[in-house]
Design an enzyme around this catalytic site. Sequence first.
Site, short mmCIF file in Angstrom:
data_model
loop_
_atom_site.label_atom_id
_atom_site.label_comp_id
_atom_site.label_asym_id
_atom_site.label_seq_id
_atom_site.Cartn_x
_atom_site.Cartn_y
_atom_site.Cartn_z
N THR A 415 2.24 57.49 -10.72
CA THR A 415 2.88 58.77 -11.04
C THR A 415 1.78 59.70 -11.50
O THR A 415 0.65 59.28 -11.70
CB THR A 415 3.95 58.52 -12.13
OG1 THR A 415 4.92 57.61 -11.63
CG2 THR A 415 4.64 59.79 -12.59
N GLU A 435 6.68 56.76 -7.14
CA GLU A 435 6.99 55.47 -7.76
C GLU A 435 5.85 54.47 -7.60
O GLU A 435 4.92 54.51 -8.35
CB GLU A 435 8.31 54.89 -7.26
CG GLU A 435 9.08 54.10 -8.33
CD GLU A 435 8.57 52.71 -8.65
OE1 GLU A 435 8.10 52.02 -7.74
OE2 GLU A 435 8.64 52.32 -9.82
N ASP A 455 13.86 52.01 -8.45
CA ASP A 455 14.06 52.25 -9.88
C ASP A 455 15.49 51.96 -10.31
O ASP A 455 15.80 51.99 -11.50
CB ASP A 455 13.69 53.68 -10.24
CG ASP A 455 12.20 53.85 -10.47
OD1 ASP A 455 11.48 52.84 -10.44
OD2 ASP A 455 11.75 55.00 -10.69
N SER A 480 14.85 57.00 -14.71
CA SER A 480 13.39 57.15 -14.74
C SER A 480 12.91 57.05 -16.18
O SER A 480 13.69 57.25 -17.12
CB SER A 480 12.99 58.50 -14.15
OG SER A 480 11.62 58.78 -14.39
N SER A 481 11.62 56.76 -16.36
CA SER A 481 11.00 56.84 -17.68
C SER A 481 10.09 58.06 -17.80
O SER A 481 9.41 58.22 -18.83
CB SER A 481 10.18 55.57 -17.95
OG SER A 481 11.02 54.47 -18.09
#
Length: 595
Positions: A415, A435, A455, A480-481
């Site tokens: 990312t 990703e 994800d 998502s983080s």
Amino acid sequence: MQMKTLYSLLATLTLAAYAQTASANPPPLDRPQAVPAAAAVENHAPEQGTGITEQKLVQAKEFMAASANPLATEAGYEILKRGGSAIDAMIAMQTTLSLTEPQSSGLGGGAFLVYWDNKKKKLTTFDARETAPKAAKPELFLDENGKPLEFIQAVVGGRSVGVPGVPKLLEDVHKRYGRLPWHTLFDKPIELAQNGFPVSARMARSIEQNREQLQRYPATAAYFMPEGKPLKEGTLLKNPEFAATVKLLAKQGSSPFYRGIPAFNIVKTVIGMSDNPGRISIEDFKNYQVIERAPVCMPYREYEICGMDAPSSGGITLGQIFGILQNFNMRALGADNILSWRLLGDASRLAFADRNHYIADPEFTDVPVSAMLHPAYLKLRADLIADHYGALKDVMPGGFARTQAKGEAVELPSTSHLVIVDKDGNVVSMTTSIENAFGSTLMANGYLLNNELTDFSFKPVDEEGRPVANSVAGGKRPRSSMAPTIVLKNGEPYLAVGSPGGSRIIGYVAKTLTAHLDWGMDIQQAIDLPNMLNRTGTYELEQNTPAADKAPILERLGYKVQVRDLNSGTQGIVIGADGLQGGADPRREGKVMGD
């Protein structure tokens, strides 16, 4: 709103249960607030051979841009110098990253953008997360026996590809916040694609590390491994197909990428795989929308830490971490005190327990955001840490939706993050991704396609038949983080920061915020500080740094410990009365530029 109010009431009703759990823990050594201040923080230089390069704090008066790739930063700087807005610069930077850092983000991926509009004095966010095809079913990543696929089986090929959000994001935000003409923002990436750019050391290493996957499809192999050999650092790489694609973007905007030839090329590529085809259609592209969402903000000391709402878990989880840490005197403890890291680690574990159960696409799942960020709830979570001896033994989620099951997904660190401040005080903090390294490894239109659907949780239900919030569904956005963050002080932007790193993103950003806001490090020192993080029990310590020396004491406190590479890519800009200060992560190839 009624649902959030209900969740707030539920949080209050669970307080007695949490108090009972806390009282059952062994007595504490000391309440952490009572520990005296630590010795002065040392700014440890990284050891040789770690792949960490030296970075220096950059200062400027009017504007600044920072990204993980020097060519992308230069593209943004040139736009700002021409009088462009922060959004104009972001467009040039993201498009350049698509070419020069293709393993991490691009036009075939998605992004989350946090934006401060200085004229309106308003903070807002934009969700350009990829969506699952309408035909995607909960069993997408299960084999014929109902067992989850191995990750590499799921990720490589068309099955994992979601509808990209980046092209539409670029145009949507430019219409609202752009200053320079749209077609003038793409000169740099077009020139680099036509004339060639030198392959960076990081890109070359990533190609070498992923050579097996990159050989699988002819177009990808021909680009990254000509004549079967991985591209070497310094090789001049041209991409005429990418140049033609960006020229089309400059001329016609994002519409062709959702209704024209670029969209059809992606559909043809994704569904045409003989070994692992996807289920994407042109209708999925036509239906894609970027969503503007209200930011999630958590008061912390004299600041407000603001970020993305669901389906990103970044803003909510950071909000929980700092809502818990608000109950402790982190400033007095200092960076060298192991209790600081115990607090940060267990606050993160408690936040991740909630994250893994409750956060998913809010269009498909009721996400209890108000309850998860309720001060009374977070005070009880803090009490669990304060009243416990050593590491928390059992970390459980809050009881907000007991019918939901824990759902974990593999989030890998390929990312990128960029931050920008323009001369008018507008601020961008954006995390962008495809990703996995090189995404699905499929290419169309000269760029890589994402594998963001991995994800999602591979299992739609647990062993007891309870549904997983982050399961696959048609049109759904995977959790998502990504945690692009803007910190406010007195209602004005003070700091823009974020990082790549998969599910470790949250820990990288939390460390950087704590180091700067609590421990007084400048933004470059805060980024440089060795990474130490804990998501679900194991304390991860950055190898070849002083963090690794803390393994024995953390083990005595009851933690499992792993010393490993923790390759963050944090960029940050502090906005002060005397100007701007910027920092870039020495673990990647970041660069800060400003005037």
